[in-house]
Design an enzyme around this catalytic site. Structure first.
Site, PDB file in Angstrom:
ATOM      1  N   TYR A  67       0.855  -1.190   0.000  1.00  0.00           N
ATOM      2  CA  TYR A  67       0.000   0.000   0.000  1.00  0.00           C
ATOM      3  C   TYR A  67       0.885   1.231   0.000  1.00  0.00           C
ATOM      4  O   TYR A  67       1.818   1.339   0.793  1.00  0.00           O
ATOM      5  CB  TYR A  67      -0.911   0.009   1.228  1.00  0.00           C
ATOM      6  CG  TYR A  67      -1.800   1.241   1.314  1.00  0.00           C
ATOM      7  CD1 TYR A  67      -2.807   1.464   0.366  1.00  0.00           C
ATOM      8  CD2 TYR A  67      -1.636   2.177   2.333  1.00  0.00           C
ATOM      9  CE1 TYR A  67      -3.620   2.585   0.439  1.00  0.00           C
ATOM     10  CE2 TYR A  67      -2.451   3.304   2.419  1.00  0.00           C
ATOM     11  CZ  TYR A  67      -3.441   3.507   1.467  1.00  0.00           C
ATOM     12  OH  TYR A  67      -4.242   4.621   1.545  1.00  0.00           O
TER      13      TYR A  67
ATOM     14  N   ASP B   3       9.304   2.899   0.121  1.00  0.00           N
ATOM     15  CA  ASP B   3       8.214   3.533   0.841  1.00  0.00           C
ATOM     16  C   ASP B   3       8.337   3.113   2.308  1.00  0.00           C
ATOM     17  O   ASP B   3       7.895   2.036   2.694  1.00  0.00           O
ATOM     18  CB  ASP B   3       6.859   3.115   0.252  1.00  0.00           C
ATOM     19  CG  ASP B   3       5.692   3.770   0.993  1.00  0.00           C
ATOM     20  OD1 ASP B   3       5.942   4.427   2.026  1.00  0.00           O
ATOM     21  OD2 ASP B   3       4.550   3.618   0.533  1.00  0.00           O
TER      22      ASP B   3
ATOM     23  N   LYS C 185       4.017   8.918   9.061  1.00  0.00           N
ATOM     24  CA  LYS C 185       3.661   8.338  10.361  1.00  0.00           C
ATOM     25  C   LYS C 185       4.594   8.819  11.490  1.00  0.00           C
ATOM     26  O   LYS C 185       4.421   9.921  11.975  1.00  0.00           O
ATOM     27  CB  LYS C 185       3.591   6.818  10.246  1.00  0.00           C
ATOM     28  CG  LYS C 185       2.496   6.412   9.224  1.00  0.00           C
ATOM     29  CD  LYS C 185       2.012   5.003   9.268  1.00  0.00           C
ATOM     30  CE  LYS C 185       0.729   4.842   8.468  1.00  0.00           C
ATOM     31  NZ  LYS C 185       0.894   4.261   7.143  1.00  0.00           N
TER      32      LYS C 185
HETATM   33  C1  LIG Z   1       0.291   4.713   5.801  1.00  0.00           C
HETATM   34  C2  LIG Z   1       1.062   4.465   4.575  1.00  0.00           C
HETATM   35  C3  LIG Z   1       0.958   5.306   3.458  1.00  0.00           C
HETATM   36  C4  LIG Z   1      -0.037   6.415   3.357  1.00  0.00           C
HETATM   37  O1  LIG Z   1       0.177   7.431   4.278  1.00  0.00           O
HETATM   38  P1  LIG Z   1      -1.058   8.411   4.628  1.00  0.00           P
HETATM   39  O2  LIG Z   1      -0.434   9.393   5.578  1.00  0.00           O
HETATM   40  O3  LIG Z   1      -2.121   7.564   5.211  1.00  0.00           O
HETATM   41  O4  LIG Z   1      -1.468   9.045   3.357  1.00  0.00           O
HETATM   42  C5  LIG Z   1       1.800   5.061   2.382  1.00  0.00           C
HETATM   43  N1  LIG Z   1       2.671   4.055   2.405  1.00  0.00           N
HETATM   44  C6  LIG Z   1       2.801   3.228   3.451  1.00  0.00           C
HETATM   45  C7  LIG Z   1       3.816   2.141   3.435  1.00  0.00           C
HETATM   46  C8  LIG Z   1       1.981   3.395   4.573  1.00  0.00           C
HETATM   47  O5  LIG Z   1       2.084   2.546   5.599  1.00  0.00           O
END
Ligand SMILES: *Cc1c(COP(=O)(O)O)cnc(C)c1O
Length: 429
Positions: free
Chosen positions: A146, A241, A269
């Site tokens: 994701y 990511d 995060k």
């Molecule tokens: C949470 C997450 C996102 C998205 O971040 P948001 O602040 O919710 O837009 C993208 N990549 C990874 C790996 C994530 O865990």
């Protein structure tokens, strides 16, 4: 318990009137576990104080953002000072440079960064920069990975190695995902085949170097290194990511743990300390394609917001100064080994994947190494387990395809209490 549930049901009913599905992000709705989501009044340390008055040991931690636990005093002190200076300027501040320096020092593959307000934006920026820099269109992602909700990355999979992506969401034109290739996680041969088929068309591979959004899945030995080599050979960029894994496994990213240097990194995060903040960055020569220096546009009214940046700085300084990771990792291990032992005693089939301070309990006999094997889990068992834990005041991620997190605020007593609840829950399955 019945009274408590009624309280949340009442709040949900009103929420449903004004908010779509009663929530502002889909997983919060408990759709995958059934029942009524817990409404939160406040939170402190390792505990959520639910609207019904119960205090829950929390392993969701704002989906991994709160590595220091809820309402950490150092963050609260800094924030109450910061807001007195105003909440947003739309002009540069020294604070932004300070946070950027902390990130660059912690994650050496990032020479320059751009701050955003969400992980989604960070990923959108990184993939745009990769396409602008390489002059290519295709992006390889992995099934179950994701990367936020941008159109071009909402692709799960077609069948076969190089099937071009079909969107996962309504409202995404097929044309927008035409350049997204979705491949099985940990399947190096399929990635190599994709490069063979499109040697000059792939701009980048984007990957969660430790996957968290199909549940916790670790990269197979040599997989990340193999991707690095393929990217070098075909002049494509490697994007990590690390919105979830960054500062979760150690101070810095998973890239530090595995010794791989990506070209671009996305963070989010944890680096916002519970405020809306994320970042992407990489080598200077790549990042300079970004506006105002280059032709790739990206912007944000609240990007680099001083309040959010303050929370980020305090969080990262705390993590560095207090050397929190060894104890955090030890505690996570104790919890996961304890769950494993309880499962063995109760004869419940589980696979527990954990690293650093993140973990997932998969109800399956199969080793979980990718999205396919993650899907082999027994959703019914998970739902029962989830609710049995919640009934004993332990809050875990409300989906079998999510990671749980341990914070600095979780004590050994919290872990022991959780393990007692786990034993009771397993008996009820
Ligand atoms: C949470 C997450 C996102 C998205 O971040 P948001 O602040 O919710 O837009 C993208 N990549 C990874 C790996 C994530 O865990």
């Amino acid at each position: 318990m019945a009274r408590a549930k009624m309280k949340h049901a009442r709040l949900l009913k009103t929420a449903h009137r004004y908010l779509v599905g009663g929530v502002n992000s889909p997983v919060r709705s408990f759709r995958s576990v059934g029942g009524v989501p817990v409404f939160v009044k406040k939170a402190q340390g390792s505990r959520i104080h639910a609207a019904d008055g119960r205090k829950l040991i929390d392993y969701v931690l704002s989906w991994g953002a709160l590595i220091l636990g809820h309402a950490h005093p150092a963050i609260l002190r800094a924030l109450s000072k910061a807001i007195k200076n105003g909440t947003s300027y739309g002009m540069p501040t020294e604070l932004e440079t300070q946070l950027a320096k902390i990130l660059v020092d912690a994650v050496p593959s990032m020479e320059q960064v751009r701050l955003t307000s969400s992980g989604t934006e960070a990923v959108m920026g990184a993939t745009r920069v990769a396409r602008a820099f390489t002059g290519r269109d295709k992006i390889i992602k992995f099934e179950g990975g994701y990367h936020g909700h941008a159109d071009h990355l909402l692709v799960k999979a077609g069948s076969g190695a190089s099937t071009l992506g079909t969107p996962d969401s309504a409202g995404v034109p097929l044309d927008f995902t035409r350049h997204t290739l979705s491949l099985p996680y940990n399947d190096f041969a399929k990635v190599a085949a994709a490069f063979k088929k499109y040697p000059k068309e792939i701009a980048a591979i984007i990957i969660e170097p430790v996957a968290g959004n199909m549940g916790t899945v670790l990269p197979a030995k040599g997989f990340l290194k193999g991707l690095r080599k393929l990217c070098d050979r075909y002049h494509a960029l490697l994007i990590f990511d690390e919105v979830m894994s960054g500062f979760r496994l150690t101070y810095g990213g998973a890239q530090k743990v595995f010794g791989i240097r990506p070209d671009l990194t996305c963070l989010g995060k944890i680096i916002g300390g519970g405020m809306p903040l994320a970042a992407f960055g990489g080598r200077r020569e790549i990042m300079k394609v970004l506006a105002p220096l280059g032709p790739a546009y990206q912007a944000g009214t609240l990007s680099g917001n001083p309040v959010a940046v303050t929370a980020g700085i305090v969080t990262l300084q705390w993590l560095k100064q207090h050397r929190v990771y060894p104890a955090l990792i030890e505690r996570t291990k104790k919890l996961c080994v304890g769950i494993q032992d309880a499962a063995a005693d109760a004869g419940v089939p589980v696979r527990i994947n954990f690293i650093g301070s993140m973990f997932t309990v998969f109800f399956t006999e199969e080793e979980v190494t990718d999205y396919e094997t993650a899907k082999s889990q027994d959703g019914g068992l998970f739902r029962k387990f989830f609710h049995a834990m919640l009934d004993q005041s332990v809050s875990m991620a409300p989906s079998p395809f999510e990671a749980n997190f341990v914070s600095v605020a979780h004590t050994d007593q919290d872990i022991d209490r959780t393990l007692r609840a786990v034993r009771v829950a397993f008996k009820q399955l």
